[in-house]
Enzyme design. Structure first.
Site, PDB file in Angstrom:
ATOM      1  N   GLY A   1      38.492 127.922 -50.886  1.00  0.00           N
ATOM      2  CA  GLY A   1      39.305 128.631 -49.784  1.00  0.00           C
ATOM      3  C   GLY A   1      39.062 128.249 -48.589  1.00  0.00           C
ATOM      4  O   GLY A   1      39.775 127.554 -47.378  1.00  0.00           O
ATOM      5  N   ALA A   2      37.343 128.098 -47.999  1.00  0.00           N
ATOM      6  CA  ALA A   2      36.884 127.055 -46.869  1.00  0.00           C
ATOM      7  C   ALA A   2      37.493 126.411 -46.802  1.00  0.00           C
ATOM      8  O   ALA A   2      37.814 125.686 -45.381  1.00  0.00           O
ATOM      9  CB  ALA A   2      35.931 127.756 -46.435  1.00  0.00           C
TER      10      ALA A   2
ATOM     11  N   GLY B   1      40.327 151.919 -18.867  1.00  0.00           N
ATOM     12  CA  GLY B   1      41.485 152.300 -19.263  1.00  0.00           C
ATOM     13  C   GLY B   1      43.033 150.967 -19.972  1.00  0.00           C
ATOM     14  O   GLY B   1      42.687 150.596 -19.969  1.00  0.00           O
ATOM     15  N   GLY B   2      43.698 151.313 -19.684  1.00  0.00           N
ATOM     16  CA  GLY B   2      44.613 150.751 -19.742  1.00  0.00           C
ATOM     17  C   GLY B   2      44.739 149.198 -19.014  1.00  0.00           C
ATOM     18  O   GLY B   2      45.171 147.771 -19.778  1.00  0.00           O
TER      19      GLY B   2
END
Ligand code: HXC
Length: 524
Positions: free
Chosen positions: A414-415, A179-180
């Site tokens: 870009g790498a 859960g949370g």
């Protein structure tokens, strides 16, 4: 243990006996039967875990006699220790704070006072500048306490966020975390899961079955395998509680006490000028011959020891801690052995997070580059490689710790920038003679730049081959970038360890101020 002290007056003897009796009740947790169930499941109890984690005899408990927060549904319910054991102690002589959820008490569920015990040690940790270690084993929100329980989680999440980057926070997952409740570990720096006996998920198998009709077990849904291989939620895993707790201790040795300090030094007998001759065999100029970047790292760092983070997720990039000349460094490296070392969404997330972690805790960063680019493909584009790749660029640019980049072979497009080029803030950039820095590989470049000439040629294959050769001669080397100051030096491979140690020493007292801002708006 209650001891009779005939030398004391009777009233004092009774007070002491009462205190000891109360303490024994608390220490018994949910009782022998539930503790046995815990052991039968291959798990330690909350207190045994603390004993295994901390230096012998160092634990100081706080909040021992805390009781639950009441409410109509809690009337008559006993909750010894309120389902969590909290306190301080030492690991390798360094002070830490710890909370250990006790599944034998109401499933370790979190109520108002349980949360108050946890936030108490978090606050003390922040005030005294010490790491916090959470040992998680809980059924989640205490159903009987309703909104008080949710509020308790809120108080913890709030502190997880506010103390993020102030003191290291480590989460061991040793049982249910559902859960949370998963969001407290998710807000900490590191998550380590115990294989086979822990799980993390937002909604459990039953709810999933009723909503989507999918059939899945706890382990298939959120076990250690899932989170260390598929989701990237967890950083490390180990077999059983004791092995997880050992990993916590190991990990802590790479981290400082807080953001104002440096990580501890680890003296070594490994000579700082040890020649790295093995690298000459490992990394050849033949770019089609992949190698394992692990071997490069192990060859260069102190005693060949590399503590890898998220070793089984996004294997095309490596992140982890090592020592160079006794100092901790964070290492980020492309691994040409997997997906040719290309940058993917997961690789970008993994590296960006690690770079930020290093920067928070004053850990210098060594970046090892062998990358042809971001992975091409519709799936990656549609899933947001632009947004994720940007995280890496942002993380490097934002980091003010000493940063050295070493280009081992390819560094394209870009790498090249995403792997911390000079312009992105690297303090020093080195390359081996095998390196090549260009906008793209020679084949691709020749096909684009010389398309017309190749098309018009009587022998297109021969012309293409010739143009590829020309392009390689011109760009597929480190010297064009070195000539323009993008590479500080092209170094002999066998001299790598000596150069890196000497350069990190040179950078040791680096200071870098940035313009005022509240905080940056990093891509997420
Ligand atoms: C209070 C709880 C409890 C809970 C279990 N117990 N869950 N008490 N609140 N949430 C008690 C049981 O009554 C039992 O008490 C003891 O803990 C052990 O539970 P068992 O079910 O016997 O253990 P086991 O068979 O090992 O199963 C473990 C389990 C299961 C799978 C975790 O207990 C379970 O599904 N619990 C409910 C989990 C849940 O839905 N939690 C709320 C999630 S929502 P006795 O006296 O018999 O020993 C949530 C939101 C957080 O957490 C939001 C934060 C923002």
């Amino acid at each position: 243990m209650t001891q009779t002290r005939p030398d004391l007056n009777l009233e004092l003897q009774e007070l002491i006996a009462s205190m000891e009796q109360r303490r024994e009740q608390v220490e018994a947790g949910g009782g022998e039967a539930r503790q046995q169930k815990q052991r039968d499941g291959g798990k330690l109890t909350a207190r045994e875990r603390i004993t295994a984690l901390l230096d012998e005899g160092s634990f100081l408990e706080y909040g021992t006699f805390t009781e639950h927060g009441g409410g109509a549904l809690m009337r008559g319910v006993e909750a010894p220790g309120e389902g969590v054991v909290t306190g301080s102690g030492t690991i390798g002589g360094r002070q830490v704070f710890v909370f250990s959820q006790d599944f034998t008490v109401l499933g370790g569920s979190l109520g108002k006072m349980n949360a108050a015990k946890v936030t108490k040690v978090m606050d003390l940790a922040a005030r005294t500048g010490c790491p916090v270690i959470g040992l998680n084993d809980s059924a989640g929100a205490r159903i009987q306490e309703g909104v008080d329980s949710l509020s308790g989680y809120g108080e913890i999440f709030y502190r997880n966020a506010v103390y993020s980057g102030v003191v290291p926070q480590i989460s061991a997952i040793l049982g249910p975390c559902a859960g949370g409740a998963v969001y407290s570990p998710a807000l900490t720096d590191f998550i380590i899961m115990s294989r086979g006996s822990s799980y993390m998920f937002i909604t459990g198998p039953e709810v999933i079955k009723s909503v989507t009709r999918e059939d899945v077990t706890f382990d298939q849904l959120g076990g250690a395998d899932v989170h260390t291989r598929k989701s990237g939620v967890a950083h490390l895993e180990a077999d059983g509680d004791e092995a997880v707790l050992r990993k916590v201790r190991e990990l802590l040795a790479f981290l400082p006490q807080n953001a104002r300090e440096k990580p501890p030094l680890r003296p070594t007998t490994d000579p700082s000028d040890r020649a790295n001759t093995e690298l000459l065999e490992l990394v050849t100029p033949d770019q089609r011959r992949p190698y394992d970047m692990h071997r490069v790292i192990e060859n260069v760092v102190d005693d060949g020891q590399f503590f890898e983070i998220q070793p089984d997720w996004a294997k095309n990039i490596l992140c982890g801690f090592a020592h160079l000349g006794g100092r901790v460094v964070g290492v980020v490296g492309n691994n040409p052995k997997y997906m040719a070392g290309t940058l993917t969404i997961d690789a970008s997330d993994k590296a960006a997070r690690f770079i930020r972690t290093c920067d928070c805790y004053n850990i210098p960063i060594l970046t090892l580059v062998d990358v042809t680019g971001f992975l091409p493909g519709v799936a990656q584009e549609h899933a947001g490689i632009i947004r994720h790749g940007a995280k890496m660029l942002y993380a490097y640019a934002e980091a003010t710790v000493p940063k050295i980049t070493l280009i081992t072979r390819k560094s394209y497009g870009g790498a090249y920038l995403a792997m911390n080029s000079r312009d992105m803030g690297a303090d020093v950039v080195y390359a081996w003679p095998t390196a090549a820095v260009a906008v793209m590989g020679a084949e691709g470049a020749a096909n684009i730049v010389y398309r017309r000439e190749i098309g018009a040629s009587e022998n297109p294959d021969a012309t293409r081959a010739e143009k590829i050769r020309d392009y390689k001669d011109a760009f597929d080397n480190p010297y064009v970038a070195a000539a323009k100051g993008y590479i500080d030096d092209v170094i002999p491979m066998e001299d790598t360890r000596r150069r890196l140690i000497a350069t990190f020493t040179m950078l040791e007292h680096k200071q870098e101020q940035r313009p005022y801002r509240k905080h940056g708006n990093e891509p997420l």
